[in-house]
Design an enzyme around this catalytic site. Structure first.
Site, mmCIF file in Angstrom:
data_model
loop_
_atom_site.group_PDB
_atom_site.id
_atom_site.type_symbol
_atom_site.label_atom_id
_atom_site.label_comp_id
_atom_site.label_asym_id
_atom_site.label_seq_id
_atom_site.Cartn_x
_atom_site.Cartn_y
_atom_site.Cartn_z
ATOM 1 N N LYS A 38 0.740 -1.477 -0.031
ATOM 2 C CA LYS A 38 -0.068 -0.125 0.009
ATOM 3 C C LYS A 38 0.806 1.267 0.040
ATOM 4 C CE LYS A 38 -1.864 2.169 3.697
ATOM 5 N NZ LYS A 38 -2.563 3.487 4.056
ATOM 6 N N ASP A 65 -3.688 4.351 -1.867
ATOM 7 C CA ASP A 65 -4.637 4.806 -0.704
ATOM 8 C C ASP A 65 -4.743 6.443 -0.954
ATOM 9 O OD1 ASP A 65 -6.697 4.832 1.072
ATOM 10 O OD2 ASP A 65 -5.425 4.469 2.687
ATOM 11 N N LYS A 67 -7.814 8.100 -1.266
ATOM 12 C CA LYS A 67 -8.868 8.692 -0.727
ATOM 13 C C LYS A 67 -9.397 10.002 -1.460
ATOM 14 C CE LYS A 67 -8.604 6.691 3.975
ATOM 15 N NZ LYS A 67 -6.948 6.462 3.804
ATOM 16 N N ASP A 70 -13.533 14.966 -5.154
ATOM 17 C CA ASP A 70 -13.517 16.368 -5.757
ATOM 18 C C ASP A 70 -14.618 15.983 -6.628
ATOM 19 O OD1 ASP A 70 -12.983 18.853 -6.708
ATOM 20 O OD2 ASP A 70 -11.098 18.572 -6.106
ATOM 21 N N THR A 126 -12.110 6.129 10.156
ATOM 22 C CA THR A 126 -12.279 5.643 11.616
ATOM 23 C C THR A 126 -11.976 6.682 12.753
ATOM 24 O OG1 THR A 126 -10.311 4.757 11.329
ATOM 25 C CG2 THR A 126 -12.114 2.962 11.288
ATOM 26 N N ARG A 219 2.857 -1.404 10.704
ATOM 27 C CA ARG A 219 3.941 -1.642 11.704
ATOM 28 C C ARG A 219 4.167 -2.950 12.149
ATOM 29 N NH1 ARG A 219 1.534 3.537 14.764
ATOM 30 N NH2 ARG A 219 -0.420 2.604 13.894
HETATM 31 O O1 C5P Z 1 -1.426 0.565 12.136
HETATM 32 P P1 C5P Z 1 -0.621 -0.099 10.774
HETATM 33 O O2 C5P Z 1 0.783 0.545 10.919
HETATM 34 O O3 C5P Z 1 -0.723 -1.485 10.716
HETATM 35 O O4 C5P Z 1 -1.499 1.040 9.584
HETATM 36 C C1 C5P Z 1 -1.307 0.329 8.459
HETATM 37 C C2 C5P Z 1 -1.952 1.393 7.348
HETATM 38 O O5 C5P Z 1 -3.354 1.348 7.394
HETATM 39 C C3 C5P Z 1 -1.457 2.776 7.571
HETATM 40 O O6 C5P Z 1 -0.918 3.086 6.389
HETATM 41 C C4 C5P Z 1 -2.815 3.553 8.192
HETATM 42 O O7 C5P Z 1 -2.746 4.742 7.799
HETATM 43 C C5 C5P Z 1 -3.712 2.613 7.532
HETATM 44 N N1 C5P Z 1 -5.101 2.778 8.193
HETATM 45 C C6 C5P Z 1 -5.515 2.470 9.413
HETATM 46 N N2 C5P Z 1 -6.791 2.364 9.863
HETATM 47 C C7 C5P Z 1 -7.696 3.071 9.316
HETATM 48 C C8 C5P Z 1 -7.445 3.401 7.970
HETATM 49 C C9 C5P Z 1 -6.381 3.210 7.383
HETATM 50 O O8 C5P Z 1 -4.647 2.128 10.305
HETATM 51 N N3 C5P Z 1 -8.726 3.009 9.818
#
Ligand code: C5P
Length: 243
Positions: A38, A65, A67, A70, A126, A219
């Site tokens: 991603k 991603d 989003k 417009d 979220t 992460r």
């Molecule tokens: O928390 P983590 O490092 O696993 O997040 C992975 C990706 O998911 C990040 O790029 C974060 O911006 C995206 N994301 C998220 N929660 C959401 C929407 C997107 O963690 N509700």
């Protein structure tokens, strides 16, 4: 459709390190193992769409991603101009309306490029709660609003939506088995969120069981001491429950 996808192909590794070059070691480590990556808005805005070449030349599928939101002609033309860089899935805010979503569907369908990205709707971020959506005049619950927006996305030609683990079931029920659901906020092993900035987290196994097709994981993989082992452990965790 969920169970037909192999576990490796379900994981979308978020390339959230900045500058983008810091993601290259991870791309090399996971090449041949992970199928999807991603790339987010910041990387594209700051470094340009040319960075897509890096995962593309290593054979990855790309989830962009962005989003987008417009007026229809602006979003459709942006999508059309981005498509030659090569990617496989892109996000659009459903709040952009049916006209915007349909204009994007038209761009993809009329393209002569054989690599046609899936269009994914973003329903309610979220980061928003019921107070936020009430400010917009929405009197439904967040879940109710998510469901309505997922239905609008489907009726307007989107291939699926991004949804938190808690929303997967309601969307699957409303939109059927062929509608793609992509879920972030995944924490392996059902562990608490060590990064503590995700409001609602879910294990990979739980998300797949509820009906999610693809899982966005950042992460827990790129922040691990051994990202390859972390990836393999997540695959094993998903597979262990598909029997
Ligand atoms: O928390 P983590 O490092 O696993 O997040 C992975 C990706 O998911 C990040 O790029 C974060 O911006 C995206 N994301 C998220 N929660 C959401 C929407 C997107 O963690 N509700």
């Amino acid at each position: 459709m969920g169970n037909q996808i192999s576990a490796n192909d379900r994981i979308i590794v978020a390339l959230d390190r900045s500058p983008f070059s810091e993601n290259l070691p991870l791309l090399d480590m996971l090449q041949g193992r992970a199928r999807w990556v991603k790339i987010g808005l910041r990387s594209i805005l700051v470094e340009g769409p040319g960075i897509l070449e890096k995962p593309n030349e290593r054979g990855y599928k790309i989830f962009l991603d962005l989003k987008l939101h417009d007026i229809p002609s602006t979003v459709a033309s942006s999508l059309e101009n981005l498509m030659p860089y090569g990617f496989d899935m892109v996000t659009l805010h459903v709040a952009g309306g049916r006209g915007m979503l349909k204009a994007c569907r038209e761009v993809v369908d009329s393209s002569e490029d054989s690599r046609k990205p899936l269009l994914l709707g973003v329903t309610v971020l979220t980061s928003l709660d019921h107070t936020d959506i009430r400010d917009f005049g929405v009197m439904y619950s967040v879940a109710g609003h998510v469901k309505r927006l997922a239905e609008v996305a489907q009726q307007s030609g989107c291939d699926g939506v991004v949804a938190s683990g808690g929303e997967v079931k309601i969307i699957r029920g409303a939109c059927g088995d062929d509608f793609k659901i992509v879920t972030p906020g995944i924490r392996p092993g059902g562990q608490d969120d060590p990064f503590s900035d995700q409001r609602r987290v879910m294990s990979p196994r739980e998300a797949v069981e509820l009906g999610s097709d693809l899982l966005v994981i950042g992460r827990p993989i790129h922040g691990a001491d051994d990202p390859v082992k972390a990836f393999d452990n997540i695959v094993a965790e998903i597979e262990s429950d598909q029997d």
